[in-house]
Design a protein around this motif. Structure first.
Motif, PDB file in Angstrom:
ATOM      1  N   GLU A  50       0.828  -1.193   0.000  1.00  0.00           N
ATOM      2  CA  GLU A  50       0.000   0.000   0.000  1.00  0.00           C
ATOM      3  C   GLU A  50       0.872   1.256   0.000  1.00  0.00           C
ATOM      4  N   GLN A  51       0.424   2.267  -0.720  1.00  0.00           N
ATOM      5  CA  GLN A  51       1.101   3.555  -0.735  1.00  0.00           C
ATOM      6  C   GLN A  51       0.305   4.508   0.147  1.00  0.00           C
ATOM      7  N   LYS A  52       0.917   5.001   1.217  1.00  0.00           N
ATOM      8  CA  LYS A  52       0.199   5.857   2.162  1.00  0.00           C
ATOM      9  C   LYS A  52       0.249   7.325   1.733  1.00  0.00           C
ATOM     10  N   LEU A  53      -0.928   7.938   1.703  1.00  0.00           N
ATOM     11  CA  LEU A  53      -1.036   9.341   1.304  1.00  0.00           C
ATOM     12  C   LEU A  53      -2.025  10.064   2.203  1.00  0.00           C
ATOM     13  N   ARG A  82       2.813   5.114 -10.254  1.00  0.00           N
ATOM     14  CA  ARG A  82       3.634   4.719 -11.407  1.00  0.00           C
ATOM     15  C   ARG A  82       3.378   3.281 -11.825  1.00  0.00           C
ATOM     16  N   THR A  83       2.997   2.423 -10.880  1.00  0.00           N
ATOM     17  CA  THR A  83       2.689   1.043 -11.201  1.00  0.00           C
ATOM     18  C   THR A  83       1.200   0.883 -11.468  1.00  0.00           C
ATOM     19  N   LEU A  88      -5.307   5.887   2.213  1.00  0.00           N
ATOM     20  CA  LEU A  88      -5.541   7.317   2.366  1.00  0.00           C
ATOM     21  C   LEU A  88      -5.948   7.676   3.788  1.00  0.00           C
ATOM     22  N   ASP A  89      -5.387   8.750   4.271  1.00  0.00           N
ATOM     23  CA  ASP A  89      -5.778   9.310   5.561  1.00  0.00           C
ATOM     24  C   ASP A  89      -6.598  10.559   5.281  1.00  0.00           C
ATOM     25  N   GLY A 125      -9.112   6.265   7.866  1.00  0.00           N
ATOM     26  CA  GLY A 125      -8.405   5.514   6.840  1.00  0.00           C
ATOM     27  C   GLY A 125      -9.316   4.981   5.744  1.00  0.00           C
ATOM     28  N   HIS A 126      -8.832   5.036   4.507  1.00  0.00           N
ATOM     29  CA  HIS A 126      -9.562   4.500   3.355  1.00  0.00           C
ATOM     30  C   HIS A 126      -8.576   3.747   2.463  1.00  0.00           C
ATOM     31  N   LEU A 127      -8.948   2.519   2.106  1.00  0.00           N
ATOM     32  CA  LEU A 127      -8.170   1.785   1.114  1.00  0.00           C
ATOM     33  C   LEU A 127      -8.822   2.008  -0.239  1.00  0.00           C
TER      34      LEU A 127
END
Length: 206
Positions: free
Chosen positions: A3-6, A54-55, A62-63, A68-70
């Motif tokens: 997961e990429q956290k943003l 990029r992938t 997401l915060d 939190g949201h996936l």
């Protein structure tokens, strides 16, 4: 895929004017939808988001105001000239949920001498867990000979995934390299003859 956290911020403004101002502030407008809920409109940090997506099928954690949201990246709109991200569509997902994604086919190895491979399908559709999405499907063509074919049913799929693309679909075709070479020579000869024709006509006219 990890997961990429943003960090995301809720937004209440819309339209091209707002989107332009957001991009000037290094923010990317985005919308989160899914599971029958009302869409959530947010902005994302431009630099971190550009790196995170990029992938293919990037999964974002997401915060939003501490909640939190996936979310799975489903669509990215880019400026046709500058190629900067203008807007992102996100799909809400849950831990363990199955989703359908298109995954690129990655070819490894070399075919037998005197042969070439042709990638007929660049992506395949898979069902996979939203939090364990594969980045690609790897296909080895090492030592494959002319006339061999690799179909959907021959693919070695990442663990926990199911192929949705037709099992009979042709993914890779192996053929004799000489056929391509002959075609190239024929085309080159035809082009040469076409180029010589006007010169011959001019010489005859003189």
């Amino acid at each position: 895929m990890s997961e990429q956290k943003l960090a995301a911020e809720l937004r209440t403004e819309f339209g091209k004017g707002y989107a332009r101002r957001a991009r000037m502030a290094n923010l990317i407008p985005a919308v989160i939808y899914g599971h029958g809920a009302e869409p959530i409109h947010v902005t994302l940090p431009a630099k971190a988001t550009t790196l995170a997506v990029r992938t293919a099928n990037a999964l974002l954690s997401l915060d939003i105001n501490g909640e939190g949201h996936l979310a799975l990246v489903k669509d990215i709109q880019r400026d046709p000239v500058k190629q900067i991200i203008e807007h992102i569509d996100l799909l809400t997902v849950r831990q363990g949920e199955k989703v359908t994604v298109d995954v690129p086919v990655h070819v490894e190895g070399e075919t037998a001498p005197g042969t070439v491979h042709n990638l007929e399908l660049t992506v395949v559709s898979l069902e996979a867990e939203a939090t364990h999405l594969p980045e690609s499907v790897v296909v080895s063509i090492e030592g494959r000979g002319a006339g061999e074919h690799i179909h959907g049913s021959d693919l070695v799929l990442p663990k926990g995934t199911v192929l949705l693309t037709d099992a009979e679909a042709l993914v890779i075709n192996i053929s004799e390299a000489v056929e391509i070479a002959e075609e190239t020579e024929t085309e080159a000869a035809a082009e040469g003859a076409a180029a010589e024709a006007p010169a011959a006509e001019e010489a005859a006219a003189e």
